[in-house]
Design a protein around this motif. Structure first.
Motif, PDB file in Angstrom:
ATOM      1  N   GLN A 203       0.813  -1.222   0.000  1.00 29.81           N
ATOM      2  CA  GLN A 203       0.000   0.000   0.000  1.00 29.81           C
ATOM      3  C   GLN A 203       0.843   1.267   0.000  1.00 29.81           C
ATOM      4  O   GLN A 203       0.547   2.230  -0.719  1.00 29.81           O
ATOM      5  CB  GLN A 203      -0.915   0.007   1.236  1.00 29.81           C
ATOM      6  N   GLU A 204       1.906   1.291   0.802  1.00 29.77           N
ATOM      7  CA  GLU A 204       2.754   2.486   0.870  1.00 29.77           C
ATOM      8  C   GLU A 204       3.409   2.766  -0.478  1.00 29.77           C
ATOM      9  O   GLU A 204       3.511   3.915  -0.920  1.00 29.77           O
ATOM     10  CB  GLU A 204       3.820   2.314   1.956  1.00 29.77           C
ATOM     11  N   GLU A 205       3.857   1.704  -1.128  1.00 31.06           N
ATOM     12  CA  GLU A 205       4.466   1.826  -2.452  1.00 31.06           C
ATOM     13  C   GLU A 205       3.466   2.420  -3.437  1.00 31.06           C
ATOM     14  O   GLU A 205       3.797   3.341  -4.202  1.00 31.06           O
ATOM     15  CB  GLU A 205       4.909   0.432  -2.903  1.00 31.06           C
ATOM     16  N   ALA A 206       2.241   1.932  -3.419  1.00 32.14           N
ATOM     17  CA  ALA A 206       1.211   2.436  -4.327  1.00 32.14           C
ATOM     18  C   ALA A 206       0.918   3.914  -4.070  1.00 32.14           C
ATOM     19  O   ALA A 206       0.803   4.711  -5.011  1.00 32.14           O
ATOM     20  CB  ALA A 206      -0.066   1.609  -4.180  1.00 32.14           C
ATOM     21  N   LEU A 207       0.795   4.283  -2.813  1.00 34.42           N
ATOM     22  CA  LEU A 207       0.523   5.683  -2.475  1.00 34.42           C
ATOM     23  C   LEU A 207       1.657   6.593  -2.938  1.00 34.42           C
ATOM     24  O   LEU A 207       1.432   7.730  -3.360  1.00 34.42           O
ATOM     25  CB  LEU A 207       0.317   5.828  -0.960  1.00 34.42           C
ATOM     26  N   ALA A 208       2.898   6.089  -2.867  1.00 34.71           N
ATOM     27  CA  ALA A 208       4.062   6.920  -3.163  1.00 34.71           C
ATOM     28  C   ALA A 208       4.268   7.171  -4.648  1.00 34.71           C
ATOM     29  O   ALA A 208       4.743   8.246  -5.034  1.00 34.71           O
ATOM     30  CB  ALA A 208       5.318   6.263  -2.571  1.00 34.71           C
ATOM     31  N   VAL A 209       3.945   6.208  -5.516  1.00 37.47           N
ATOM     32  CA  VAL A 209       4.318   6.346  -6.920  1.00 37.47           C
ATOM     33  C   VAL A 209       3.176   6.714  -7.851  1.00 37.47           C
ATOM     34  O   VAL A 209       3.421   7.124  -8.987  1.00 37.47           O
ATOM     35  CB  VAL A 209       4.987   5.047  -7.456  1.00 37.47           C
ATOM     36  N   SER A 210       1.940   6.601  -7.429  1.00 33.95           N
ATOM     37  CA  SER A 210       0.817   6.575  -8.378  1.00 33.95           C
ATOM     38  C   SER A 210       0.175   7.930  -8.636  1.00 33.95           C
ATOM     39  O   SER A 210       0.042   8.761  -7.736  1.00 33.95           O
ATOM     40  CB  SER A 210      -0.275   5.626  -7.855  1.00 33.95           C
ATOM     41  N   ASP A 211      -0.260   8.120  -9.888  1.00 37.35           N
ATOM     42  CA  ASP A 211      -1.213   9.190 -10.196  1.00 37.35           C
ATOM     43  C   ASP A 211      -2.617   8.735  -9.796  1.00 37.35           C
ATOM     44  O   ASP A 211      -3.398   9.512  -9.255  1.00 37.35           O
ATOM     45  CB  ASP A 211      -1.194   9.512 -11.696  1.00 37.35           C
TER      46      ASP A 211
END
Length: 361
Positions: A203-211
């Protein structure tokens, strides 16, 4: 000026279903989605939710059972992987161990028919883009995990694909390196205006990289939106609990007036956006870091007894027993004199609680 440009294109699924032979349920069930040109969109969800199958259908490694897949507006549903202008960065990196870093980056270019001079220019530009311009002569075994991941990214980038796909790209890296490499990927994507579809369960990875993030569950889309949309306004208990941590507490909506709900959480009365929910049972999703620590007896707060207080460097993690159940709260004041057994009160600032349907997890 780099010889690597952007050939980015949009991706669209229209009612796409994938059913494997002899499977009792669909791996992807009637999914429609749209990835805008030049955006990084993450498919997020637990194992078996359908996210990797969705990615593989974009690549042409799996064929849709029904529905349409468009890349750049062109129907590619029936095209094999070799006829799609798509590159994929695999979880395992898939580097050739007997080839140098530069030879690995050049590999796809040679099979794509580029002239020798352009192959050389593109390979050097690709390595420069990922900060490995001085590592071309090394073997993959002489690189760190993060450097190997960058080689895999460079090998995909030099082909200037319409869509760049990442399948759990950071899962083999340690926590500190994951942070660095995800920043590298995001910087390159933004700089070149690439269309990227990125699969992760982190989840943290998704929040950090995504538009934008598309949360999948049981082969369908549970919710999609910007990282802030999903974090601040989850549509269900599943999304609330999957996108970061959340306390899920039962409550009652007593009335709704002009889109504002009057909500009872034990002895606490709140006025919240109704989010189209009717009067009756509901749940509140409350982020641990958005609870307020108050003195015991403060009006319109939830009486709480601390059962565990843990110092983790940047904040205190606190477990508390209340009349509506156990609550996990984060205190950003690391010097707060809290200890197990203390009686406090938990308050609810305006942005803390979000109404979601009851029993929706």
């Amino acid at each position: 000026m780099s010889v690597i440009g952007s050939n980015a294109a949009s991706v669209e699924f229209i009612d796409v279903t994938k059913v494997y032979p002899n499977a009792k349920v669909a791996a992807v069930d009637n999914v429609s989605l749209h990835v805008e040109t030049g955006k990084l969109v993450t498919l997020l969800g637990p194992s078996g939710c359908g996210k990797t199958t969705t990615l593989r259908m974009i690549a042409g490694l799996e064929m849709a059972t029904s529905g349409k897949i468009l890349i750049g507006g062109q129907d590619v549903t029936s095209l094999p992987a070799t006829d799609r202008d798509v590159s994929m960065v695999f979880q395992s990196y898939a580097l050739f161990p007997h080839m140098s870093v530069r030879e690995n980056v050049e590999y796809g270019l040679k099979f794509s028919g580029f002239p020798k001079k352009e192959i050389n220019e593109r390979a050097m530009a690709g390595l420069d883009l990922v900060g490995l311009q001085d590592f071309g002569a090394r073997l993959p075994s002489q690189l760190s995990g993060g450097q190997q991941q960058r080689v895999a990214v460079a090998r995909a980038l030099v082909l200037e694909p319409q869509v760049l796909l990442f399948d759990e790209p950071l899962s083999n890296l340690d926590a500190k390196l994951r942070r660095q490499v995800r920043e590298d990927i995001r910087d390159i994507q933004t700089k070149l205006g690439l269309t990227v579809v990125y699969v992760t369960h982190d989840q943290e990875e998704a929040l950090a990289v995504s538009d934008r993030i598309i949360v999948m569950r049981n082969a369908v889309i549970a919710q999609e939106g910007t990282p802030r949309d999903l974090y601040d306004a989850p549509a269900s208990a599943f999304v609330a609990d999957f996108i970061g941590e959340a306390n899920l507490l039962d409550c009652t909506i007593s009335r709704v007036d002009n889109g504002t709900a009057t909500v009872a959480l034990g002895p606490v009365n709140l006025k919240l956006p109704a989010r189209n929910l009717p009067p009756g049972p509901a749940q509140l999703a409350i982020r641990p870091g958005r609870l307020a620590f108050e003195n015991a007896g403060t009006p319109n707060t939830l009486a709480a007894r601390l059962t565990k207080v843990t110092y983790v460097g940047r904040h205190l993690e606190c477990l508390a027993e209340t009349e509506v159940g156990q609550v996990f709260a984060i205190c950003t004041d690391v010097n707060a004199p809290f200890k197990s057994g203390d009686n406090i009160a938990l308050g609810f600032p305006d942005r803390a609680p979000v109404l979601i349907p009851a029993q929706s997890i």
